[in-house]
Design an enzyme around this catalytic site. Structure first.
Site, PDB file in Angstrom:
ATOM      1  N   THR A  42     -22.649  -5.109  35.225  1.00 13.88           N
ATOM      2  CA  THR A  42     -24.066  -4.764  35.360  1.00 13.88           C
ATOM      3  C   THR A  42     -24.714  -4.570  34.000  1.00 13.88           C
ATOM      4  O   THR A  42     -25.808  -5.065  33.736  1.00 13.88           O
ATOM      5  CB  THR A  42     -24.217  -3.483  36.201  1.00 13.88           C
ATOM      6  OG1 THR A  42     -23.774  -3.747  37.535  1.00 13.88           O
ATOM      7  CG2 THR A  42     -25.661  -3.023  36.240  1.00 13.88           C
ATOM      8  N   GLY A 183     -39.450   6.067  41.992  1.00  8.78           N
ATOM      9  CA  GLY A 183     -38.420   6.748  41.216  1.00  8.78           C
ATOM     10  C   GLY A 183     -38.814   6.866  39.757  1.00  8.78           C
ATOM     11  O   GLY A 183     -39.063   5.850  39.098  1.00  8.78           O
ATOM     12  N   GLY A 185     -36.911   8.221  37.325  1.00  8.15           N
ATOM     13  CA  GLY A 185     -35.771   8.397  36.435  1.00  8.15           C
ATOM     14  C   GLY A 185     -35.867   7.416  35.289  1.00  8.15           C
ATOM     15  O   GLY A 185     -36.871   6.712  35.122  1.00  8.15           O
ATOM     16  N   GLU A 206     -42.814   9.559  42.649  1.00  2.97           N
ATOM     17  CA  GLU A 206     -41.637  10.391  42.424  1.00  2.97           C
ATOM     18  C   GLU A 206     -41.678  11.611  43.339  1.00  2.97           C
ATOM     19  O   GLU A 206     -42.690  12.311  43.418  1.00  2.97           O
ATOM     20  CB  GLU A 206     -41.570  10.838  40.966  1.00  2.97           C
ATOM     21  CG  GLU A 206     -40.531  11.892  40.645  1.00  2.97           C
ATOM     22  CD  GLU A 206     -39.119  11.497  41.017  1.00  2.97           C
ATOM     23  OE1 GLU A 206     -38.451  12.297  41.707  1.00  2.97           O
ATOM     24  OE2 GLU A 206     -38.680  10.391  40.643  1.00  2.97           O
ATOM     25  N   ALA A 269     -36.134   2.283  42.329  1.00  2.47           N
ATOM     26  CA  ALA A 269     -35.224   2.713  41.263  1.00  2.47           C
ATOM     27  C   ALA A 269     -34.937   4.198  41.447  1.00  2.47           C
ATOM     28  O   ALA A 269     -35.411   5.039  40.691  1.00  2.47           O
ATOM     29  CB  ALA A 269     -35.840   2.439  39.896  1.00  2.47           C
ATOM     30  N   VAL A 270     -34.158   4.501  42.473  1.00  3.51           N
ATOM     31  CA  VAL A 270     -33.913   5.909  42.832  1.00  3.51           C
ATOM     32  C   VAL A 270     -32.468   6.325  42.558  1.00  3.51           C
ATOM     33  O   VAL A 270     -31.979   7.301  43.120  1.00  3.51           O
ATOM     34  CB  VAL A 270     -34.284   6.176  44.310  1.00  3.51           C
ATOM     35  CG1 VAL A 270     -35.780   6.075  44.504  1.00  3.51           C
ATOM     36  CG2 VAL A 270     -33.551   5.213  45.248  1.00  3.51           C
ATOM     37  N   ARG A 272     -28.152   5.275  41.327  1.00  3.26           N
ATOM     38  CA  ARG A 272     -27.026   4.395  41.595  1.00  3.26           C
ATOM     39  C   ARG A 272     -25.883   5.209  42.187  1.00  3.26           C
ATOM     40  O   ARG A 272     -25.798   6.427  41.966  1.00  3.26           O
ATOM     41  CB  ARG A 272     -26.562   3.690  40.311  1.00  3.26           C
ATOM     42  CG  ARG A 272     -27.621   2.820  39.675  1.00  3.26           C
ATOM     43  CD  ARG A 272     -27.110   2.113  38.433  1.00  3.26           C
ATOM     44  NE  ARG A 272     -26.089   1.117  38.748  1.00  3.26           N
ATOM     45  CZ  ARG A 272     -26.351  -0.144  39.100  1.00  3.26           C
ATOM     46  NH1 ARG A 272     -27.598  -0.576  39.201  1.00  3.26           N
ATOM     47  NH2 ARG A 272     -25.365  -0.987  39.353  1.00  3.26           N
ATOM     48  N   ALA A 319     -22.391   3.332  30.239  1.00  4.82           N
ATOM     49  CA  ALA A 319     -21.463   2.281  29.808  1.00  4.82           C
ATOM     50  C   ALA A 319     -20.514   2.778  28.734  1.00  4.82           C
ATOM     51  O   ALA A 319     -19.320   2.446  28.743  1.00  4.82           O
ATOM     52  CB  ALA A 319     -22.255   1.069  29.306  1.00  4.82           C
ATOM     53  N   HIS A 443     -34.046   9.973   2.143  1.00  4.26           N
ATOM     54  CA  HIS A 443     -35.496  10.126   2.300  1.00  4.26           C
ATOM     55  C   HIS A 443     -36.171   8.795   2.000  1.00  4.26           C
ATOM     56  O   HIS A 443     -35.818   8.118   1.037  1.00  4.26           O
ATOM     57  CB  HIS A 443     -36.009  11.196   1.331  1.00  4.26           C
ATOM     58  CG  HIS A 443     -37.507  11.325   1.322  1.00  4.26           C
ATOM     59  ND1 HIS A 443     -38.194  11.990   2.324  1.00  4.26           N
ATOM     60  CD2 HIS A 443     -38.433  10.859   0.453  1.00  4.26           C
ATOM     61  CE1 HIS A 443     -39.484  11.943   2.053  1.00  4.26           C
ATOM     62  NE2 HIS A 443     -39.655  11.260   0.929  1.00  4.26           N
TER      63      HIS A 443
END
Length: 464
Positions: A42, A183, A185, A206, A269-270, A272, A319, A443
């Protein structure tokens, strides 16, 4: 049916599985890896890598659009246009390069890759329906399960037609006019922001009271402000109810108001869940931890010489966690003494601005009864951030009050994902605030904010 024997059999060619196989090969362990789809899993194919590529395309297009209007830098360009098909081809090229590299590394280290779908017979035997040729039976001494995870589905919003998962949302070659993201997230927000920058009208639904609900409000506040600045409409404390006949999305707020959002695409997209179905896992009757396979500190399951890593072994589903676990298992199989006990696993949201956490948050430290010192330093006082038009956000440190040992870092701002390694170094190496504060930081860099945060915790920040 042909039969093959090996010492280590890995099911799943994602980050955890292929890293385990490569490391085992390096150590001289005979290894077979079975993957039914594409190497890289994935993450490389439909997750981490293509999403960051799409985010890069969206950022560059948004920058070009910014310069076509009045801007403080004095840069003027003609109104830009984007060829999404060409952008997708570039993204796919990035993915192809990386997945091809994985295959080359596996071959280099003597790993045999079997392209097909595995089904477990018992803890020592797997049958594979290979893509080309007759079925194969593989017998092994060690079985490593690295099957990953799958998106959570909503019964009232099944994937299909105008309802898409992140996989389809990453592959669109035509800009949706109205995209509704269900979703808030990190997956939903990353893709929602990208498509907004590419020109879509985006609304986010959401059920919780805030975006990125697993993070504290202080960290998410700059992200929330950015979403509003981008023109993304937020519907918090609101649940998706289903599609209307006309293709819109019916939603209901916490005060029971029901209304319809225009939507030619709905991205679900809630979250996995571990991939536990479809390969005979149930035949092993392993101990489970909720939906995940239960493992110990060496990623051993309840069956001898059967191992589980990555998303299959539960949270955090990252991952780099899977990679570290895969490397460890390979070394244990090769006879080395290892255990998985990291003090910090960094997590990054590639939103705009980015958000990164590592180690303990102030709330987590308090829950453990640890007295801590907490301090933060704003990027508004960092020269590098201001020179990149990125003065929003801050770095925050959590340190044990008694010893000043660094326990956690959090940051939100432009480019802060690149600070995650420094955060983990400090935690894993047992650094104290004084150690971080006394190191000379280049810097001008964002890293100076890390040093200044430690100095502020000690009571003597220099630039605030």
């Amino acid at each position: 049916m042909k039969t093959k024997t090996t010492t280590l059999l890995v099911i799943g060619g994602g980050p955890g599985g292929y890293v385990a196989a490569i490391r085992a090969g390096q150590l001289g362990v005979p290894t077979v890896l079975v993957e039914g789809d594409r190497l890289g899993g994935t993450c490389l194919n439909i997750g981490c890598i293509p999403s960051k590529a799409l985010i890069h395309v969206a950022d560059e297009f948004a920058r070009a659009c910014h310069f076509s209007n009045g801007n403080a830098l004095g840069i003027h360009v003609e109104k830009p246009a984007i060829d999404l098909a060409q952008a997708q081809a570039w993204k796919d090229g990035v993915v192809g390069k990386l997945t091809g590299g994985v295959g080359a590394l596996l071959r280099k280290n003597g790993v045999q890759v079997v392209k097909g779908w595995a089904r477990i017979v018992d803890g020592k035997t797997v049958e594979v329906a290979v893509q080309e040729g007759e079925p194969l039976r593989i017998q092994c001494e060690h079985l490593l399960l690295a099957t990953g995870s799958v998106p959570v589905s909503l019964p009232h919003l099944p994937i299909g037609g105008n309802v898409v998962s992140s996989t389809e949302a990453l592959a669109l070659t035509h800009k949706p006019k109205h995209l509704v993201v269900v979703g808030a997230g990190y997956i939903g927000l990353e893709l929602g922001i990208a498509w907004r920058k590419l020109g879509a009208e985006v609304a986010v639904v959401e059920a919780a009271a805030t975006v990125l609900p697993t993070y504290d409000e202080e960290l998410t506040k700059p992200v929330l402000a950015s979403l509003r600045k981008l023109g993304i409409t937020l519907h918090l404390n609101t649940k998706a109810e289903g599609l209307t006949d006309s293709g819109g999305l019916r939603v209901r707020s916490s005060n029971a108001d029901e209304f319809v959002l225009p939507a030619d695409k709905v991205l679900v997209a809630v979250g996995r869940v571990p991939r536990t179905a479809g390969f005979g896992l149930e035949s092993l009757q392993l101990d489970m931890a909720g939906r995940a396979v239960k493992v110990d500190e060496q990623c051993r399951t309840s069956m001898r010489n059967v191992w589980a890593i990555g998303d299959l072994a539960g949270e955090p589903m990252l991952a780099h966690r899977a990679m570290a676990q895969g490397e460890m298992v390979a070394e244990i199989v090769a006879g080395k003494k290892r255990r998985f006990a990291p003090l910090a696993i960094p997590a990054v949201c590639f939103t705009d601005p980015e958000l990164v956490v590592a180690g303990l948050s102030p709330a987590e430290a308090e829950a453990r009864g640890i007295e801590v010192t907490v301090a933060s330093f704003p990027f508004g006082a960092n020269g590098r951030a201001l020179s990149m038009e990125g003065g929003e956000g801050f770095v925050r440190v959590v340190a044990r009050r008694e010893t000043q040992q660094v326990l956690g870092w959090q940051a939100v701002g432009k480019g802060v994902s690149e600070l995650s390694a420094a955060f983990c170094y400090a935690i894993e190496m047992g650094a104290r605030l004084e150690d971080v504060g006394s190191i000379i930081h280049a810097h001008p860099t964002l890293g100076e904010a890390v040093q200044e945060t430690a100095l502020r915790a000690l009571g003597h920040a220099l630039h605030i």
